[in-house]
Design a protein around this motif. Structure first.
Motif, PDB file in Angstrom:
ATOM      1  N   TYR A  75       0.832  -1.205   0.000  1.00 31.36           N
ATOM      2  CA  TYR A  75       0.000   0.000   0.000  1.00 31.36           C
ATOM      3  C   TYR A  75       0.865   1.252   0.000  1.00 31.36           C
ATOM      4  O   TYR A  75       2.001   1.253   0.498  1.00 31.36           O
ATOM      5  N   SER A  76       0.295   2.331  -0.534  1.00 33.40           N
ATOM      6  CA  SER A  76       0.975   3.616  -0.598  1.00 33.40           C
ATOM      7  C   SER A  76       0.961   4.297   0.776  1.00 33.40           C
ATOM      8  O   SER A  76       0.120   4.005   1.631  1.00 33.40           O
ATOM      9  N   GLU A  77       1.903   5.214   0.974  1.00 32.06           N
ATOM     10  CA  GLU A  77       1.933   6.009   2.203  1.00 32.06           C
ATOM     11  C   GLU A  77       0.864   7.103   2.178  1.00 32.06           C
ATOM     12  O   GLU A  77       0.480   7.617   3.214  1.00 32.06           O
ATOM     13  N   GLU A  78       0.399   7.452   0.973  1.00 30.16           N
ATOM     14  CA  GLU A  78      -0.634   8.483   0.858  1.00 30.16           C
ATOM     15  C   GLU A  78      -1.980   7.897   1.244  1.00 30.16           C
ATOM     16  O   GLU A  78      -2.335   6.779   0.854  1.00 30.16           O
ATOM     17  N   PHE A  79      -2.781   8.668   2.005  1.00 33.11           N
ATOM     18  CA  PHE A  79      -4.049   8.151   2.509  1.00 33.11           C
ATOM     19  C   PHE A  79      -5.041   7.904   1.379  1.00 33.11           C
ATOM     20  O   PHE A  79      -5.181   8.687   0.442  1.00 33.11           O
ATOM     21  N   GLY A  80      -5.720   6.772   1.490  1.00 36.18           N
ATOM     22  CA  GLY A  80      -6.803   6.437   0.575  1.00 36.18           C
ATOM     23  C   GLY A  80      -7.750   5.469   1.254  1.00 36.18           C
ATOM     24  O   GLY A  80      -7.345   4.675   2.115  1.00 36.18           O
ATOM     25  N   GLY A 111      -4.413   3.070   1.778  1.00 33.27           N
ATOM     26  CA  GLY A 111      -3.161   3.809   1.782  1.00 33.27           C
ATOM     27  C   GLY A 111      -3.049   4.674   3.011  1.00 33.27           C
ATOM     28  O   GLY A 111      -4.051   5.209   3.507  1.00 33.27           O
ATOM     29  N   GLY A 112      -1.846   4.777   3.566  1.00 33.66           N
ATOM     30  CA  GLY A 112      -1.626   5.627   4.728  1.00 33.66           C
ATOM     31  C   GLY A 112      -2.289   5.093   5.991  1.00 33.66           C
ATOM     32  O   GLY A 112      -2.436   3.882   6.177  1.00 33.66           O
ATOM     33  N   ASP A 158      -9.573  12.729  12.505  1.00 35.43           N
ATOM     34  CA  ASP A 158      -9.126  13.128  11.175  1.00 35.43           C
ATOM     35  C   ASP A 158     -10.316  13.668  10.383  1.00 35.43           C
ATOM     36  O   ASP A 158     -11.456  13.198  10.539  1.00 35.43           O
ATOM     37  N   GLY A 210      -9.540  10.351  -0.350  1.00 34.09           N
ATOM     38  CA  GLY A 210      -8.101  10.522  -0.537  1.00 34.09           C
ATOM     39  C   GLY A 210      -7.684  10.214  -1.960  1.00 34.09           C
ATOM     40  O   GLY A 210      -8.235  10.754  -2.924  1.00 34.09           O
ATOM     41  N   ARG A 211      -6.730   9.313  -2.100  1.00 33.95           N
ATOM     42  CA  ARG A 211      -6.204   8.958  -3.423  1.00 33.95           C
ATOM     43  C   ARG A 211      -7.132   8.034  -4.211  1.00 33.95           C
ATOM     44  O   ARG A 211      -6.931   7.826  -5.409  1.00 33.95           O
TER      45      ARG A 211
END
Length: 883
Positions: A228-233, A255-256, A262, A311-312
């Motif tokens: 998974y990506s570090e960017e939130f999704g 992600g993230g 939040d 998010g993404r």
């Protein structure tokens, strides 16, 4: 810890809930296995589910196996709750498909397999109930390979050479590894499974815990852990409510990380997360933070919808499965519909496919559902939540409409100080393709912001057809032109113009009424097959005998939902309980009784004031309406069909054969001077002899002509477009597409031998994963298979654009938009019909020429003799006669 999200799916009564209980028990999550018939299953925690013995709502459970944390999502198996199941698919890493070992692959099993293919989810299969009499592992494996695919391989067996041979046959990479090394490594098997080239099959009995341990160990061994990506999704897949009525948004973090407090936002809302819950069965654990790969429920979000991305993540597509029945909700006496509608909206949030609407004309509440079982569940849900006892009418079919021909829909909205005009190209789409919206409009004609606005207006509304007022489908709508006013155009103007353009196009087109069809699987005694086939024929359905085993025949086929929806009762009656009918939605096809349905519905498009087909124009400071069939005479923007004709003429001029440079003729120059410079001298000056232009300025000159450039001719053929446009090839393609393709190439090969031009046949291969562009020679032709994500249209348009100056290019296609683009590139276009006529005409010419050459010409000896020889022979003949 490694994380996996796995969904469990099955045809009803295949043992899905029992397998879930077994997995939870063996992992140590529960101490005692529950049973559906004992009403104590861990995941069937709603009273209604326990009472009916079926799963109605998707739920999750957490279990740990070795170093892997598995989120198990249990989905409904009954066909009436398929939409609930489909919403879950968008968050799965892997799926478990449970097959009944006694019944094999059933009707709804194929629907599930098709959905898993559409969502590209890797699958592990568990063949359950193998402890029962009548099960045959060999027969089931053959059926799985035949019905689901050759990639179904039994994984419970030892790793023999036969097992490795089967693995190698599933994928070229596995085959190469096996041939080179003699074995196949686990990472290679994992990759083949994740790419849906290999489907491991395990056999056992969930009730007796046979084969379940090996199954779960196999999943852990062969499943790839997603990265998974570090960017939130995050992806939302479900809306629900807890026992206190708090709104829950179920989502998967892709992600993230997500933390309490939040702020999450979308294009239209921004809200704060109050609580994060990780559910397992009926209980949950509240956490302050959750990481990617986890599934949770959050509170505090009031405007979320299933299918939304955060998010993404982007929003997911419209669900494949949709309700086919519409019922009126009958409220008890004294219940105000205005009070009831907000309560029903809460239920619709949880199941958006219900489409609960208030019909102002009929003064009634309508709801769309999948089947009668869902009406009972909905009735119970309303009673338990709101204390109101509702009922339903007998229900009716949800029809749809499409078009049979290509039209241009136009809409104009110009009241005083308002202005918008929209032109839409409306084309029939493939069956089951739904609505597709595209933009093929230059920004020089209409600004990009206006184009996007029109596209959003097309997508935001349920557009009604003109036959019964049903929703339209299986259609491609392309924005091709439009106009805005710098001063007077407002956002709402394009909404009105867009709606009117769609409606005007529908009125002009040839409309087709569609109805839903069931794909059915009917099991009954062999001696009653004749009765069943007669019934299905009367239903306007089709069927065939799949197989007969132990005096039980299996019929498969399709039939309209309108007639077959209650056929199970008839089957039970005439087979005395021995017959079983399984139905799954096949899709929408042309209605079998169109005129009867139109008359029954009684829809009048002229009275539908919410969907006008007329356009509004302005003249002399006042507005006026123009009827749909006259509106094109008033339009301010040229029709796209007129543009197409203009482009064709322009292309023909660009391709003119004359290329010589011509100097102006001296006599012509003299005539021009007489009519211009000397035109005002009058008659009195006629006595003056004026020198002519040749005498004054020119010496005798000839034309300066360049050598004519001869360009090589190319014919590009859109292969599949031609195949499905020629009736004889289309008929072949329905049975065998390869044969149709070979037949077309044979036609083109013969044609090339006469025309002696370069012919390139282009075929789509854009859906073939990792496919590179492939060019092969077929006799005297070049055949191109496009690469992944490239259509034949793209290839042809690029070739025409890049090479139109070097070659004389002709493109054979019946795609209207592609024809416009090709002609705009300065190339010629042949429609499928014109290509067919050209090939037939060429063949006739060849045959005629051959026959002329074969004509017998008699050669006489006397024609070759000289005059003297002829005289001598005549004298001899006379002497012979005298004697």
């Amino acid at each position: 810890m490694k994380k996996l999200v796995i969904g469990i799916l099955a045809h009803v009564d295949a043992g899905k809930t029992t397998l879930s209980e077994s997995l939870l028990y063996l992992s140590g999550k529960i101490r005692k296995m529950g049973r559906v018939d004992n009403r104590d299953a861990y995941l069937d925690n709603y009273e209604l589910e326990r009472a009916r013995g079926i799963t109605i709502f998707s739920k999750q459970a957490m279990l740990e196996v070795a170093d892997t944390q598995i989120t198990l999502l249990d989905t409904p198996g009954h066909v009436d709750f398929s939409t609930e199941m489909e919403r879950t698919l968008q968050v799965l890493d892997y799926a478990i498909l449970v097959i009944n070992g006694v019944d094999g692959v059933q009707g709804h099993t194929k629907t599930l397999w098709r959905l898993l293919s559409i969502y590209q989810i890797p699958v592990f299969l568990f063949i359950n109930k193998m402890d029962q009499n009548g099960t045959d592992k060999g027969r089931i494996m053959n059926e799985l390979k035949k019905q689901l695919g050759e990639g179904c391989i039994e994984f419970g067996q030892d790793e023999t050479d036969g097992f490795k041979d089967q693995l190698a046959m599933c994928d070229e990479t596995l085959m190469e590894a096996y041939l080179q090394t003699g074995y196949i490594q686990i990472p290679q098997i994992k990759e083949a499974i994740s790419e849906r080239k290999l489907f491991p099959c395990f056999f056992g009995s969930a009730l007796k815990l046979e084969g379940v341990e090996e199954f779960i160990q196999g999943i852990v061994m062969y499943a790839e852990i997603p990265s998974y990506s570090e960017e939130f999704g995050a992806r939302i897949f479900k809306i629900g409510r807890d026992e206190q009525g708090n709104r829950l948004t179920y989502l998967k973090i892709t992600g993230g990380r997500l933390r309490v407090r939040d702020v999450l936002k979308n294009e239209s809302w921004e809200e704060k997360v109050n609580q994060i819950r990780i559910y397992s069965g009926q209980k949950f654990e509240a956490v302050n933070e959750i990481e990617a790969g986890s599934v949770c429920a959050v509170t505090g979000l009031s405007q979320t919808k299933p299918g939304e991305g955060l998010g993404r993540e982007e929003a997911t597509n419209i669900p494949v499965l949709e309700p086919v029945l519409s019922y009126q909700i009958l409220l008890p006496e004294g219940c105000d519909p205005r009070v009831m509608m907000p309560k029903l909206r809460m239920i619709e949030e949880e199941d958006p496919e219900l489409h609960i609407v208030w019909d102002e004309q009929l003064k009634e509440i309508q709801v769309q559902i999948m089947g009668e079982v869902q009406t009972e569940v909905l009735q119970s849900l309303i009673q338990s939540r709101f204390g109101i006892q509702v009922s339903f009418d007998c229900g009716k079919i949800v029809y749809k409409e499409t078009i049979a021909n290509v039209v241009e829909g136009v809409g104009h909205f110009e009241p005083l100080r308002h202005y918008a005009e929209v032109h839409l190209l409306m084309e029939p789409g493939e069956q089951g393709s739904g609505l597709q919206f595209e933009i093929e409009c230059s920004e020089d004609v209409l600004g990009k912001s206006w184009q996007r606005l029109i596209l959003s207006h097309l997508e935001e509304k349920l557009h009604k057809g003109v036959l019964t007022g049903s929703a339209i489908t299986d259609m491609k709508i392309t924005l091709v032109s439009g106009r805005a006013h710098n001063k007077h155009t407002q956002g709402g103007d394009f909404r009105e113009a867009t709606y009117r353009a769609v409606r005007q196009g529908l009125k002009e087109a040839e409309s087709i009424l569609l109805e839903p069809y069931y794909a059915f699987h009917l099991e009954l005694p062999e001696k009653m097959v004749g009765r069943a086939m007669t019934d299905i024929e009367k239903m306007h359905g089709t069927c065939q005998i799949s197989h007969i085993e132990s005096e039980i025949a299996v019929l498969v086929g399709k039939a309209p939902v309108a007639i077959m929806r209650n056929y199970q009762k008839d089957v039970t009656a005439y087979t005395k309980g021995q017959g079983r009918l399984f139905c799954s939605l096949k899709g929408y096809e042309p209605c079998h009784n169109t005129e009867e349905v139109i008359e029954m519905v009684g829809y009048n498009y002229e009275r539908d004031m919410a969907n006008p087909a007329e356009s509004v124009f302005c003249a002399n400071g006042s507005s006026f309406l123009v009827n749909w069939n006259e509106v094109k005479d008033y339009m301010h923007v040229e029709s796209c069909f007129q543009k197409k004709d203009a482009l064709f003429k322009e292309a023909a001029e660009n391709m003119t054969s004359y290329s010589g440079e011509r100097w102006i003729d001296p006599e012509e120059t003299d005539r021009i001077l007489n009519q211009t410079y000397y035109a005002n001298q009058g008659k009195k000056t006629l006595w003056q002899k004026r020198r002519t232009a040749p005498e004054s300025y020119y010496k005798p000159t000839a034309y300066i002509s360049e050598a004519k450039e001869t360009k090589e001719e190319y014919l590009l053929v859109d292969g599949y477009n031609i195949i499905f446009a020629w009736p004889e090839l289309k008929e072949i393609a329905e049975d065998n597409l390869d044969s149709a393709r070979s037949k077309l190439l044979d036609y083109l090969s013969k044609y090339q031998g006469v025309r002696e031009c370069k012919i390139i046949a282009v075929f789509d291969a854009y859906r073939v994963q990792r496919h590179h562009e492939e060019i092969i020679d077929y006799d005297n032709l070049h055949v191109v298979y496009t690469r992944e994500a490239q259509t034949a249209d793209h290839y042809i348009e690029k070739f025409a654009h890049d090479n139109q100056k070097k070659y004389n290019i002709t493109v054979a296609t019946s795609d209207g938009l592609q024809q416009i683009i090709i002609r705009g590139s300065g190339c010629f276009v042949l429609s499928a019909r014109e290509l067919k006529e050209e090939i037939e005409r060429t063949n006739e010419t060849v045959i005629q020429t051959y026959q002329e050459k074969q004509a017998v010409e008699l050669n006489y000896l006397k024609d070759a003799l000289s005059v003297e020889t002829k005289q001598q022979m005549n004298e001899l003949f006379k002497e012979e006669e005298i004697k």
